[in-house]
Design a protein around this motif. Structure first.
Motif, mmCIF file in Angstrom:
data_model
loop_
_atom_site.group_PDB
_atom_site.id
_atom_site.type_symbol
_atom_site.label_atom_id
_atom_site.label_comp_id
_atom_site.label_asym_id
_atom_site.label_seq_id
_atom_site.Cartn_x
_atom_site.Cartn_y
_atom_site.Cartn_z
ATOM 1 N N UNK A 21 0.860 -1.182 0.000
ATOM 2 C CA UNK A 21 0.000 0.000 0.000
ATOM 3 C C UNK A 21 0.895 1.229 0.000
ATOM 4 N N UNK A 22 0.707 2.106 -0.995
ATOM 5 C CA UNK A 22 1.541 3.291 -1.137
ATOM 6 C C UNK A 22 0.659 4.521 -1.318
ATOM 7 N N UNK A 23 0.911 5.539 -0.528
ATOM 8 C CA UNK A 23 0.137 6.773 -0.637
ATOM 9 C C UNK A 23 0.675 7.657 -1.749
ATOM 10 N N UNK A 241 9.011 6.609 3.572
ATOM 11 C CA UNK A 241 10.250 6.214 2.901
ATOM 12 C C UNK A 241 10.217 6.589 1.422
ATOM 13 N N UNK A 242 9.054 6.444 0.807
ATOM 14 C CA UNK A 242 8.914 6.829 -0.601
ATOM 15 C C UNK A 242 9.025 8.338 -0.748
ATOM 16 N N UNK A 277 12.259 2.541 -4.550
ATOM 17 C CA UNK A 277 11.820 2.163 -3.203
ATOM 18 C C UNK A 277 10.602 1.242 -3.284
ATOM 19 N N UNK A 278 9.637 1.620 -4.091
ATOM 20 C CA UNK A 278 8.397 0.833 -4.211
ATOM 21 C C UNK A 278 8.702 -0.563 -4.744
#
Length: 288
Positions: A21-23, A241-242, A277-278
């Motif tokens: 899950x990435x915002x 982190x992203x 990163x992702x």
């Protein structure tokens, strides 16, 4: 091949892997998430908090997700960290796949009461939407941390217990549970991020028959994250982190090209940094 969010979660749980899950709050990170998902061939979840929805444009993000799906992307949209009932209902009507009602700062009884009500309202709009509840306060926002956020649940006695989790899930009828298990939003600048309580994750998983969500995983070690997934975490959130990698790459781009005016050229290195990163996290989440 499973296609619904719920079906994919069930399959991932069986294989002891997790969905990433990435915002996103702007287009370059959005593109980085989709490209990483396609390159690794795994489904992903894109999250937008209330503030991110406002900045990105509510209808913009909904439309972009539809376009991505029409192009073959396996992507799901989560209304992350929703604090107001009206915002949750708006997301439900717009076709979001999941909604997090973020009331983890409240005492258990009040949290359960309010979450139960919003679950019923969301399900009346669309019973297929997965509603997530948060139990235990783990700080708020993607930020660099110098000190522990006031009230954050990190001591052994303040973490979510299996008894609290079982009661909360039973009373609210949520589909997803985000417990406090030593996780924390943000990243400590000195690198001394708290360790996850793997045994607590295992205990909670033993009494709740729904997927668990790990928020605030940016500062955790790879070993901790893999152990958490093996213990029962089904979705892992990474945002700070992203954003940090994106920001540092953008700073360097601006410094290196002081006279460049084209935004897409300046943002290209930031998109690559976010993608890296992702991609690394997605590989970690599916490693057996």
């Amino acid at each position: 091949m499973p296609s619904s969010f719920k079906e994919i979660l069930a399959v991932s749980a069986t294989h002891r892997v997790a969905l990433g899950h990435f915002n996103v709050a702007e287009l370059s990170i959005f593109k980085a998430v989709l490209r990483a998902s396609k390159d690794i061939d795994v489904p992903v979840i894109i999250g937008v908090s209330e503030s991110e929805r406002e900045f990105f444009g509510f209808q913009n993000i909904v439309s972009l997700i539809k376009i991505a799906r029409d192009s073959g992307s396996r992507v799901f949209l989560n209304a992350d960290h929703t604090k107001h009932p009206e915002a949750a209902l708006l997301a439900a009507r717009a076709g979001f796949d999941a909604i997090l009602m973020d009331l983890g700062h409240l005492p258990l009884e009040e949290n359960a009461k309010q979450t139960k009500k919003i679950v019923e309202e969301i399900k009346s709009i669309n019973p297929n939407i997965l509603v997530e509840g948060e139990l235990g306060y783990i700080g708020s926002g993607s930020q660099l941390l110098h000190t522990l956020p006031e009230g954050a649940a990190l001591t052994e006695n303040s973490l979510t217990t299996k008894e609290e989790a079982e009661q909360f899930v039973r009373e609210t009828k949520i589909d997803l549970l985000a417990p406090a298990v030593g996780n924390l939003h943000g990243i400590y600048v000195d690198g001394k991020h708290p360790a996850l309580n793997i045994n607590r994750i295992r205990e909670i998983k033993s009494v709740v028959n729904i997927p668990l969500v790990l928020h605030g995983a940016s500062g955790n070690t790879d070993a901790d994250i893999r152990a958490a997934i093996t213990a029962g975490m089904n979705i892992v959130h990474v945002s700070t982190e992203v954003r940090l990698a994106w920001r540092r790459a953008l700073d360097e781009s601006l410094k290196t090209h002081p006279e460049e005016l084209a935004p897409y050229k300046l943002l290209a290195p930031a998109e690559i940094a976010a993608y890296n990163i992702i991609s690394r996290k997605l590989h970690l989440f599916i490693r057996n």
